[in-house]
Design an enzyme around this catalytic site. Structure first.
Site: not given
Length: 190
Positions: A64, A67, A85, A89
């Site tokens: 997390d 990236d 993302d 997430d």
């Protein structure tokens, strides 16, 4: 809250991101690996293999953080990557929180954490859509949730009652974060 210290974390994260960037791995692949780590965590939590579950939470947290840093190093920050993302997430959050059900954490706490964590993320997304800078608003953002979940898992191995207390503290802080963000958005728009 930890996002306020981003410049200090960058001193550690950026060299790692530069190294990973040299391998040619896409930032989107790293995002997907974060979700895969969360899914593996869920399996380990299901089988009550808490040491391995803990390791996978740490790995999910690593992906997390890294990236976006790799995307910046490569100059590949994009709306597609941002969307991917953010979406993945949420999936990862759901798995990390839901996995606490298998560790013995009170079901009401887990469901409440799911609801309020998603609301915290929703309010941030909506606030940003309305043109507000939401990063750093509130006590418990995603990084803090991952840290709390790691601590809860470790504590489950030692004392389930204390682990439930920590989960309750996380729930209270998440609720405070939600209220803080809602008031921030309302105050900014009035």
């Amino acid at each position: 809250m930890l996002s306020k210290f981003r410049q200090y974390f960058a001193k550690v994260v950026d060299p790692i991101a530069k190294y990973i960037a040299k391998t040619g791995v896409s930032p989107n692949i790293l995002t997907v690996l974060g979700v895969v780590s969360s899914a593996i965590y869920l399996v380990f939590a299901w089988y009550n293999a808490l040491v391995y579950a803990f390791i996978m939470v740490i790995l999910a947290g690593f992906f997390d953080v890294i990236d976006g840093a790799v995307a910046r190093v490569l100059g590949k920050v994009s709306k597609v990557g941002e969307f991917l993302d953010s979406t993945l997430d949420r999936l990862s959050d759901a798995m990390l929180i839901a996995g606490l059900l298998f560790t013995g954490i009170n079901g009401f706490l887990v469901i409440s954490l799911l609801i309020f964590s998603f609301l915290v993320s929703y309010v941030r997304a909506k606030g940003e859509l309305l043109g507000l800078k939401m990063e750093g608003i509130g006590l418990v953002e995603r990084a803090e949730r991952i840290i709390f979940i790691s601590v809860i898992i470790i504590t489950c191995m030692v004392n389930l009652l204390i682990a439930n207390v920590i989960a309750l503290i996380l729930l209270i802080l998440t609720l405070i974060t939600l209220i803080d963000r809602v008031f921030f958005v309302l105050k900014s728009l009035i």
